[in-house]
Design an enzyme around this catalytic site. Structure first.
Site, PDB file in Angstrom:
ATOM      1  CE  LYS A   1      -0.398  -1.637   4.661  1.00 23.31           C
ATOM      2  NZ  LYS A   1      -1.082  -2.518   5.229  1.00 23.31           N
TER       3      LYS A   1
HETATM    4  N1  GLU Z   1      -1.762  -6.995  10.398  1.00 24.86           N
HETATM    5  C1  GLU Z   1      -0.697  -7.530   9.555  1.00 24.86           C
HETATM    6  C2  GLU Z   1      -0.789  -6.816   8.342  1.00 24.86           C
HETATM    7  O1  GLU Z   1      -1.788  -6.112   7.753  1.00 24.86           O
HETATM    8  C3  GLU Z   1      -1.016  -8.906   9.240  1.00 24.86           C
HETATM    9  C4  GLU Z   1      -0.802  -9.922  10.614  1.00 24.86           C
HETATM   10  C5  GLU Z   1      -0.918 -11.255  10.610  1.00 24.86           C
HETATM   11  O2  GLU Z   1      -1.752 -11.835   9.614  1.00 24.86           O
HETATM   12  O3  GLU Z   1      -0.168 -11.804  11.499  1.00 24.86           O
HETATM   13  O4  GLU Z   1       0.335  -6.955   7.542  1.00 24.86           O
END
Ligand code: GLU
Length: 287
Positions: free
Chosen positions: A260
């Site tokens: 992103k």
């Molecule tokens: N919040 C993390 C991200 O958007 C992913 C965390 C996970 O899947 O352990 O990259």
């Protein structure tokens, strides 16, 4: 994993930007694997960052998911609502001598380490351990004076308590499993509590996967190395360890991973240009 129990999957986006194709792939792969294994499908909003996590980005995640047509169970867990739990776990680790306050800023650390110093799997310099050497009195005095500080895991002490060998279960699309060895030490003394919130990604993710009863983690290969640290934290905290599947990352036409931050096309852009969820599912290899 306990045989026979219903598998539990989760998709855990961070509302730091709009979701892009890579997120859609990860969410759809979770849906697909949960369906194949007869599992439940949970959603978690990883909004620990008080600055980057914005309400409109959270709303965007919900509308993108609705558009994709993925049915996650309610309630949705939001990390920002669980800071007291993270603080409790962090204080527990500190109380056992496994975490220490670190007053160094990123800039100070960069200035302290040589350009060719060892790096962690994400490419950051390994922390040289400066604040690990502070006396308890000095650390307490600086904290009492309000000096900003993060909390780091004392890797040597952690490994003395949980010497391993460390390993985790990896699973594939057919449900086949194998054990992979883990080397937490390659993270040095990682931050487990940030300056601004009493957790970091690593601590929150292991606490939440356990709190939500997650048995199967499906996420991108960019987080594969972090699993080495997650299994150590699970052991230190007495938490069950899920099985993991780290999927290949989607790459843009330039061969770079979709991120992103690089302004790659968001799902909202695709939708605004008339793409349908069915087109997108087909493009990503899902029906
Ligand atoms: N919040 C993390 C991200 O958007 C992913 C965390 C996970 O899947 O352990 O990259």
């Amino acid at each position: 994993m306990s045989g026979g129990a219903t598998p539990v999957f989760r998709f855990a986006p961070s509302p730091n930007g709009r979701l892009h194709l890579g997120h859609a792939y990860s969410a759809l792969l979770n849906e697909d694997m949960a369906r194949r294994l007869g599992g439940r499908l949970l959603l978690r909003i990883e909004d620990i960052d008080p600055v980057r996590s914005r309400p409109e980005l959270v709303a965007g995640i919900f509308s993108d998911i609705d558009w994709l047509g993925i049915a996650f169970e309610a309630p949705v867990r939001r990390q920002s609502e669980h800071m007291a739990e993270y603080r409790h776990a962090l204080e527990g680790l500190a109380g056992r001598g496994l975490a220490y306050p670190c007053f160094c800023s990123r800039g100070q650390i960069a200035a302290m380490v040589a350009a060719d110093a060892p790096r962690d799997p994400d490419g950051g310099p390994l922390y040289p351990g400066t604040c690990r050497a502070l006396s308890g009195e000095e650390a307490a005095r600086r904290r009492a004076a309000g000096e900003p500080h993060a909390w780091r895991l004392d890797m040597a002490r952690a490994l003395a308590q949980a010497p391993g060998p460390h390993a985790y279960t990896a699973f594939d699309a057919e449900g086949g499993e194998r054990r992979l060895s883990a080397d937490p030490a390659r993270w040095g003394d990682p931050v487990i509590g940030r300056r601004d919130v009493p957790t970091s990604y690593h601590l929150a993710v292991v606490l939440d996967d356990a709190a939500q009863g997650v048995s199967h983690v499906v996420r991108g290969q960019d987080l594969e190395a972090a699993t080495d640290l997650h299994v150590l934290l699970q052991e230190l905290l007495g938490l069950a360890s899920p099985a993991y599947h780290h999927h290949a990352l989607l790459r843009g036409p330039d061969g770079e991973k979709l991120a992103k931050s690089k302004g790659s096309e968001s799902l909202a852009d695709l939708r605004a240009r008339g793409a349908s969820a069915a087109d997108l599912r087909a493009r990503l290899g899902f029906s």
